[in-house]
Design a protein around this motif. Structure first.
Motif, PDB file in Angstrom:
ATOM      1  N   ALA A   1      -5.330   2.868   5.195  1.00 49.57           N
ATOM      2  CA  ALA A   1      -5.882   1.383   5.442  1.00 49.57           C
ATOM      3  C   ALA A   1      -6.944   0.939   4.052  1.00 49.57           C
ATOM      4  CB  ALA A   1      -7.068   1.872   6.265  1.00 49.57           C
ATOM      5  N   LEU A   2      -7.632   1.762   3.686  1.00 54.30           N
ATOM      6  CA  LEU A   2      -8.814   1.733   2.322  1.00 54.30           C
ATOM      7  C   LEU A   2      -7.333   0.974   1.143  1.00 54.30           C
ATOM      8  CD1 LEU A   2     -10.811   4.641   1.590  1.00 54.30           C
ATOM      9  CD2 LEU A   2     -11.129   2.648   1.670  1.00 54.30           C
ATOM     10  N   ALA A   3      -6.429   1.590   1.065  1.00 52.54           N
ATOM     11  CA  ALA A   3      -5.130   0.982  -0.006  1.00 52.54           C
ATOM     12  C   ALA A   3      -4.835   0.267   0.314  1.00 52.54           C
ATOM     13  CB  ALA A   3      -3.596   1.901   0.294  1.00 52.54           C
ATOM     14  N   THR A   4      -4.752  -0.214   1.806  1.00 50.02           N
ATOM     15  CA  THR A   4      -3.985  -2.120   1.937  1.00 50.02           C
ATOM     16  C   THR A   4      -5.347  -2.965   2.006  1.00 50.02           C
ATOM     17  OG1 THR A   4      -3.055  -1.394   3.770  1.00 50.02           O
ATOM     18  CG2 THR A   4      -4.021  -3.423   4.359  1.00 50.02           C
ATOM     19  N   ALA A   5      -6.614  -2.449   2.115  1.00 49.93           N
ATOM     20  CA  ALA A   5      -7.810  -3.543   2.040  1.00 49.93           C
ATOM     21  C   ALA A   5      -7.835  -3.962   0.173  1.00 49.93           C
ATOM     22  CB  ALA A   5      -8.909  -2.225   2.530  1.00 49.93           C
ATOM     23  N   MET A   6      -7.322  -2.460  -0.789  1.00 48.19           N
ATOM     24  CA  MET A   6      -7.548  -2.568  -1.897  1.00 48.19           C
ATOM     25  C   MET A   6      -6.932  -3.748  -2.302  1.00 48.19           C
ATOM     26  SD  MET A   6      -9.446  -2.146  -4.493  1.00 48.19           S
ATOM     27  CE  MET A   6     -10.354  -0.643  -5.052  1.00 48.19           C
ATOM     28  N   VAL A   7      -5.127  -3.824  -1.944  1.00 50.48           N
ATOM     29  CA  VAL A   7      -3.859  -4.737  -1.764  1.00 50.48           C
ATOM     30  C   VAL A   7      -4.708  -5.943  -1.649  1.00 50.48           C
ATOM     31  CG1 VAL A   7      -1.429  -5.128  -1.679  1.00 50.48           C
ATOM     32  CG2 VAL A   7      -2.264  -2.879  -1.942  1.00 50.48           C
ATOM     33  N   ALA A   8      -5.369  -6.189  -0.710  1.00 50.05           N
ATOM     34  CA  ALA A   8      -5.284  -7.903  -0.251  1.00 50.05           C
ATOM     35  C   ALA A   8      -6.578  -8.333  -1.172  1.00 50.05           C
ATOM     36  CB  ALA A   8      -6.215  -7.377   1.322  1.00 50.05           C
ATOM     37  N   LEU A   9      -7.176  -7.129  -1.527  1.00 53.04           N
ATOM     38  CA  LEU A   9      -8.345  -7.848  -2.428  1.00 53.04           C
ATOM     39  C   LEU A   9      -7.541  -7.995  -3.490  1.00 53.04           C
ATOM     40  CD1 LEU A   9     -11.040  -8.482  -3.626  1.00 53.04           C
ATOM     41  CD2 LEU A   9     -11.033  -5.484  -3.865  1.00 53.04           C
TER      42      LEU A   9
ATOM     43  N   MET B   1      -5.379  -1.935  -6.337  1.00 48.99           N
ATOM     44  CA  MET B   1      -5.311  -3.232  -6.328  1.00 48.99           C
ATOM     45  C   MET B   1      -4.408  -3.447  -7.536  1.00 48.99           C
ATOM     46  SD  MET B   1      -9.258  -4.224  -8.046  1.00 48.99           S
ATOM     47  CE  MET B   1     -10.068  -5.272  -8.268  1.00 48.99           C
ATOM     48  N   LEU B   2      -4.505  -2.817  -8.582  1.00 44.74           N
ATOM     49  CA  LEU B   2      -2.942  -3.482  -9.440  1.00 44.74           C
ATOM     50  C   LEU B   2      -1.967  -3.674  -8.689  1.00 44.74           C
ATOM     51  CD1 LEU B   2      -4.022  -0.388 -11.923  1.00 44.74           C
ATOM     52  CD2 LEU B   2      -4.761  -1.966 -11.997  1.00 44.74           C
ATOM     53  N   ILE B   3      -1.797  -3.846  -8.169  1.00 44.18           N
ATOM     54  CA  ILE B   3      -0.361  -3.695  -7.040  1.00 44.18           C
ATOM     55  C   ILE B   3      -0.462  -4.999  -6.627  1.00 44.18           C
ATOM     56  CG2 ILE B   3       1.162  -3.546  -5.461  1.00 44.18           C
ATOM     57  CD1 ILE B   3       2.038  -0.485  -6.405  1.00 44.18           C
ATOM     58  N   GLY B   4      -1.462  -5.365  -6.219  1.00 43.86           N
ATOM     59  CA  GLY B   4      -2.064  -6.213  -5.648  1.00 43.86           C
ATOM     60  C   GLY B   4      -1.952  -7.107  -6.771  1.00 43.86           C
TER      61      GLY B   4
ATOM     62  N   VAL C   1     -14.612  -2.819 -10.223  1.00 46.17           N
ATOM     63  CA  VAL C   1     -13.555  -2.311 -10.239  1.00 46.17           C
ATOM     64  C   VAL C   1     -12.910  -1.712 -12.329  1.00 46.17           C
ATOM     65  CG1 VAL C   1     -11.041  -1.950  -9.395  1.00 46.17           C
ATOM     66  CG2 VAL C   1     -12.985  -2.091  -8.147  1.00 46.17           C
ATOM     67  N   SER C   2     -12.843  -3.357 -12.388  1.00 46.45           N
ATOM     68  CA  SER C   2     -12.086  -2.807 -13.535  1.00 46.45           C
ATOM     69  C   SER C   2     -12.671  -2.033 -15.272  1.00 46.45           C
ATOM     70  CB  SER C   2     -11.907  -4.113 -14.482  1.00 46.45           C
ATOM     71  OG  SER C   2     -10.988  -4.674 -14.058  1.00 46.45           O
ATOM     72  N   CYS C   3     -14.241  -2.151 -14.497  1.00 41.62           N
ATOM     73  CA  CYS C   3     -14.964  -1.397 -16.065  1.00 41.62           C
ATOM     74  C   CYS C   3     -15.295   0.254 -14.424  1.00 41.62           C
ATOM     75  CB  CYS C   3     -16.583  -2.023 -15.135  1.00 41.62           C
ATOM     76  SG  CYS C   3     -17.301  -3.804 -16.040  1.00 41.62           S
ATOM     77  N   ILE C   4     -14.912   0.261 -13.778  1.00 36.93           N
ATOM     78  CA  ILE C   4     -15.247   1.574 -13.282  1.00 36.93           C
ATOM     79  C   ILE C   4     -13.713   2.453 -13.786  1.00 36.93           C
ATOM     80  CG2 ILE C   4     -14.512   2.963 -11.255  1.00 36.93           C
ATOM     81  CD1 ILE C   4     -17.536   2.319 -11.978  1.00 36.93           C
ATOM     82  N   VAL C   5     -12.596   1.556 -13.658  1.00 36.80           N
ATOM     83  CA  VAL C   5     -10.982   2.189 -14.419  1.00 36.80           C
ATOM     84  C   VAL C   5     -10.907   2.132 -16.189  1.00 36.80           C
ATOM     85  CG1 VAL C   5      -8.353   1.801 -14.898  1.00 36.80           C
ATOM     86  CG2 VAL C   5      -9.406   0.797 -12.596  1.00 36.80           C
ATOM     87  N   LEU C   6     -11.957   1.372 -16.444  1.00 39.97           N
ATOM     88  CA  LEU C   6     -12.161   1.889 -17.904  1.00 39.97           C
ATOM     89  C   LEU C   6     -12.854   2.871 -18.087  1.00 39.97           C
ATOM     90  CD1 LEU C   6     -12.022   0.471 -20.682  1.00 39.97           C
ATOM     91  CD2 LEU C   6     -13.449  -1.009 -20.525  1.00 39.97           C
TER      92      LEU C   6
ATOM     93  N   ALA D   1       0.486  -1.378   0.331  1.00 37.07           N
ATOM     94  CA  ALA D   1       0.030  -0.019   0.153  1.00 37.07           C
ATOM     95  C   ALA D   1       0.876   0.934   0.368  1.00 37.07           C
ATOM     96  CB  ALA D   1      -0.926   0.340   0.938  1.00 37.07           C
ATOM     97  N   MET D   2       2.073   0.885   0.760  1.00 35.98           N
ATOM     98  CA  MET D   2       2.582   2.669   0.200  1.00 35.98           C
ATOM     99  C   MET D   2       3.628   2.666  -0.866  1.00 35.98           C
ATOM    100  SD  MET D   2       2.430   3.974   4.051  1.00 35.98           S
ATOM    101  CE  MET D   2       4.195   4.937   3.590  1.00 35.98           C
ATOM    102  N   MET D   3       3.476   1.258  -1.758  1.00 33.84           N
ATOM    103  CA  MET D   3       4.144   1.772  -2.333  1.00 33.84           C
ATOM    104  C   MET D   3       3.066   2.099  -3.669  1.00 33.84           C
ATOM    105  SD  MET D   3       6.066  -2.089  -5.189  1.00 33.84           S
ATOM    106  CE  MET D   3       6.423  -2.035  -3.906  1.00 33.84           C
TER     107      MET D   3
END
Length: 341
Positions: free
Chosen positions: A296-304, A49-52, A165-170, A25-27
Motif C-alpha cells: 500500500a505504501l509503495a502504491t501511494a509512492m508510485v502514484a506520487l 517513487m523513482l519508478i513513478g 524525498v530527493s533530499c532524504i535520498v541524497l 509497486a510490485m515492480m
C-alpha cells in the motif's frame, strides 16, 4: 462535493489507474530485493517513487488526466490506511529492550531538528513552509514514510513532497556509506558497539539506510541501530499530533482562528502498535500484514511519483539542498554528543 455524473466518470478511471499503480509497486518490490540496490540503501519506497517519476515523465499529459482520480485515491485514502497499519511493525517491548537512552536521544533530536528546520528554512531561506516541514520531518523521523504521512496534514503539493524525498535520498545515502567508514577509525575505547548503533539509528534517515549501514558493522551495533530507528518511527504519531496543534496556532496567513483536526490515521497507528504489543499474532499473519502494508505504501509512492514533473524539481533551486545539508550535519553532531556521553 462531486456530482453523481462526476463520480461515475471517476470510477472506471480508478479501475484502470489503481491496478496500474499496484503493478508498478510490485515492480518496485522486485527491484528492492536486488542486492546491489540494497547495498546502496535504496529502499522500497524510494524505488517506488523513482519508478513513478520515470513513468510519469514519459507518459503524455492526456494519460495523466486519465489517471488523476486514481492518483488522488492512492495518495490520500490508501496512504492513510497504510500509515495506520505501519504500527504493526512496532511494539512496546522493543522500546523497553533498548532502554530509556535511545528514546530520550530520539526525542531530543526530533525536537531540535524540526526547530532548526523551521528557523533556517522559513526565517533565513524564506522557503515555502510546507517544503520546510516535509524536509524537517524526513530528517527528524523516518524519511519517506514520515514525509508521506506529514504531507496530508500540511496539504503539500506533489513537487514539494518530491523535493523532500530527493533530499532524504541524497544525504541519507551519503550517510549510509559514511557511517560504516567512520566506525572503522573511531577508537573502540571511547564508545561501545551499542552506542554507535544508537547513534546510527538516531541520525540516519531511512529505515533501509539504517539496515544497510548496520549490516556493515557488528551484529550488536546493527540491532541497536534498527531498534533506535524503530523508536523514531514510533514517535511519528505524537509528532503528527503536535504538528496539527502547531499549525492551528501558526496559520500561514497569520490568523489563529479555526482548528486543524488531528488525522484519524494517527490514532489508527497507535492502536495497531498496541495490538502488536498486547496480542500474540501468528508469524505468518504478521508477515502478511507487513507485506500488504508495504504494498500500500509503495502504491501511494508510485502514484506520487507519477504526478511529479522533473521541471518542478528544477524550480526549487539550491535552497532545499542547503537546508537538508545543515540538518544532516546537525543530526550527526548532536547525535554523536548524545550517544557517546
Amino acid at each position: 462535493m462531486l456530482s453523481q455524473a462526476q463520480k461515475k466518470i471517476q470510477f472506471p478511471e480508478q479501475l484502470f489507474s489503481i491496478p496500474l499503480f499496484f503493478m508498478l509497486a510490485m515492480m518496485a518490490f522486485y527491484f528492492s530485493k536486488i542486492e546491489y540496490l540494497q547495498n546502496m540503501g535504496l529502499g522500497l519506497l524510494t524505488i517506488s517513487m523513482l519508478i513513478g517519476m520515470l513513468c510519469g515523465n514519459l507518459m503524455p499529459q492526456k494519460m495523466h488526466l486519465t489517471l488523476d482520480s486514481g492518483m488522488s485515491f492512492c495518495k490520500q485514502r490508501l496512504l492513510r490506511i497504510a500509515v495506520a497499519f505501519y504500527g504493526f511493525r512496532l511494539s512496546i517491548q522493543q522500546i523497553q529492550a533498548l532502554g530509556v537512552q535511545a528514546f530520550v536521544i530520539d526525542v531530543i533530536l526530533i525536537a531540535t531538528t524540526m526547530g532548526l528546520a523551521i528557523w533556517i528554512g522559513i526565517k533565513l531561506l524564506k522557503m515555502e513552509r510546507e517544503t520546510v516541514i516535509l524536509i524537517g520531518a524526513g530528517h527528524a523521523i523516518c524519511g519517506a514514510a514520515a514525509i508521506l504521512a506529514t504531507s496530508g496534514i500540511v496539504k503539500a503539493k506533489n513537487n514539494q513532497v518530491a523535493i523532500a524525498v530527493s533530499c532524504i535520498v541524497l544525504f541519507g545515502t551519503i550517510g549510509m556509506f559514511l557511517y560504516p567508514w567512520l566506525y572503522q577509525y573511531i577508537p573502540h575505547g571511547m564508545m561501545t558497539d551499542r552506542a554507535y548503533g544508537i547513534f546510527t539509528g538516531a541520525t540516519l534517515h531511512e529505515v533501509a539506510q539504517v539496515v544497510a549501514a548496520g549490516q556493515a558493522m557488528t551484529p550488536q551495533a546493527a540491532e541497536a541501530a534498527i531498534i533506535t530507528k524503530l523508536i523514531r518511527v514510533l514517535l511519528l504519531a505524537p509528532f503528527l499530533l503536535i504538528l496539527c496543534f502547531w499549525l492551528t496556532r501558526h496559520r500561514a496567513d497569520g490568523q489563529s482562528a479555526g482548528t486543524i483536526k488531528p488525522p484519524v490515521f494517527v490514532f489508527g497507528f497507535i492502536v495497531c502498535m498496541l495490538l502488536n504489543s498486547w496480542m500474540t499474532i501468528p508469524q505468518d499473519i504478521h508477515q502478511m500484514i507487513v507485506w500488504l502494508d508495504d504494498l500500500a505504501l509503495a502504491t501511494a509512492m508510485v502514484a506520487l511519483g507519477v504526478s511529479v514533473r522533473i521541471i518542478d524539481l528544477k524550480k526549487a533551486g539550491i535552497k532545499p539542498i542547503l537546508l537538508a545539508f545543515v540538518l544532516t550535519v546537525q543530526l550527526m553532531f548532536m547525535g554523536a554528543v548524545l550517544s557517546f556521553m
